[in-house]
Design an enzyme around this catalytic site. Structure first.
Site, short mmCIF file in Angstrom:
data_model
loop_
_atom_site.label_atom_id
_atom_site.label_comp_id
_atom_site.label_asym_id
_atom_site.label_seq_id
_atom_site.Cartn_x
_atom_site.Cartn_y
_atom_site.Cartn_z
N GLY A 199 20.60 -12.58 -22.55
CA GLY A 199 20.68 -12.53 -24.09
C GLY A 199 19.87 -11.25 -24.50
O GLY A 199 19.17 -11.53 -25.76
N ARG A 200 19.25 -10.29 -23.75
CA ARG A 200 18.44 -9.31 -24.07
C ARG A 200 17.08 -9.58 -24.43
O ARG A 200 16.38 -9.11 -24.97
CB ARG A 200 19.04 -8.39 -25.26
CG ARG A 200 20.29 -7.92 -25.04
CD ARG A 200 20.14 -6.60 -24.10
NE ARG A 200 21.20 -6.08 -23.56
CZ ARG A 200 22.03 -5.96 -22.76
NH1 ARG A 200 21.71 -6.90 -21.76
NH2 ARG A 200 23.08 -5.27 -22.29
N MET A 201 16.71 -10.92 -23.94
CA MET A 201 15.25 -11.38 -24.21
C MET A 201 14.41 -11.11 -22.86
O MET A 201 14.03 -11.98 -21.94
CB MET A 201 15.38 -12.87 -24.32
CG MET A 201 16.19 -13.31 -25.45
SD MET A 201 15.35 -12.66 -27.32
CE MET A 201 13.85 -13.84 -27.23
#
Ligand SMILES: Cc1cc2nc3c(=O)[nH]c(=O)nc-3n(C[C@H](O)[C@H](O)[C@H](O)COP(=O)(O)O)c2cc1C
Length: 221
Positions: A199-201
């Site tokens: 999630g691009r975290m």
């Protein structure tokens, strides 16, 4: 130049990966970034990455115009990141005018990158000579034949320069270090370890040099 149809066929907008191999926490970190970098470099080697010691070096001209190129990391003493090159090359001239530079290790298969910012200092002659002597003979001759980053008339000019170097240092004659050849150690001011997450975290942990030692902080992805 790709046509519009070819560009659409590539569909760059849909090319993406989700990252889920690993995480990076504050507890993982070593007290200093060079030690931690050693660990990640070893993991890159053990994972069988192609040229795990290849890094992008970015320099800037005196008027602030940046440029980047790949070089090979050839040493990792406690002082910093070592590479060898032609000191009269574009990068060499830019470092002479402005020793601040940035390094990037793009370790895609591990979903990792490492970003280094620091100051490059020319290596001492004996270190340069020892490394130069360890290079294959062809590379040593090539260093004599190539005034790196200068414009040449064509491939023939390079071939003639290489032949001249072979004639100058025949058979097993020692090949000395060309005057313009050398190396640098980049003393880091900051080192960021980046690990891709779902999630691009992503995890981004940065070491910063402070008067009292290394401080670390986490950046938003
Ligand atoms: C994987 C890879 C490794 C390279 N390693 C070096 C190196 O260790 N030293 C070097 O001078 N050039 C190396 N090069 C060539 C540089 O990328 C570059 O073309 C050259 O140093 C001239 O750069 P400059 O004109 O910006 O100074 C490498 C290129 C690649 C693709």
């Amino acid at each position: 130049m790709a046509t519009r149809d070819e560009q659409q066929a590539m569909d760059l907008a849909s090319l993406r990966e989700d990252y889920s191999r690993a995480g990076l926490t504050e507890d993982d970190l070593a007290p200093d970034p060079i030690s931690f970098f050693h660990r990640w470099l070893r993991e890159a080697v053990e994972a069988g990455l192609h040229e795990p010691n290849a890094m992008v070096v970015s320099t800037a001209s005196p008027d602030g115009l940046p440029s980047s190129r790949m070089v090979l990391l050839k040493g990792l003493p406690a002082e910093g990141f070592v590479f060898f090159t032609n000191t009269h090359s574009r990068k060499g001239e830019e470092l002479a005018a402005n020793p601040h530079c940035a390094l990037l290790f793009p370790w895609h298969p591990l979903e990792r990158q490492v970003r280094v910012e620091g100051v490059a200092t020319p290596l001492e002659e004996d270190i340069v000579a020892a490394y130069f002597a360890s290079r294959p003979r062809g590379s040593r001759l090539g260093a004599w034949a190539s005034h790196q980053s200068r414009v040449v008339d064509g491939r023939e000019e390079l071939a003639a320069a290489y032949a001249a170097a072979e004639a100058r240092f025949p058979d097993d004659a020692p090949v000395p270090v060309p005057e313009e050849w050398g190396g640098y150690v980049v003393r880091p001011e900051s080192v960021e370890f980046w690990q891709g997450r779902p999630g691009r975290m992503h995890d981004r942990l940065v070491y910063r040099r402070t008067p009292s030692g290394w401080a670390t902080e986490r950046l938003a992805p």
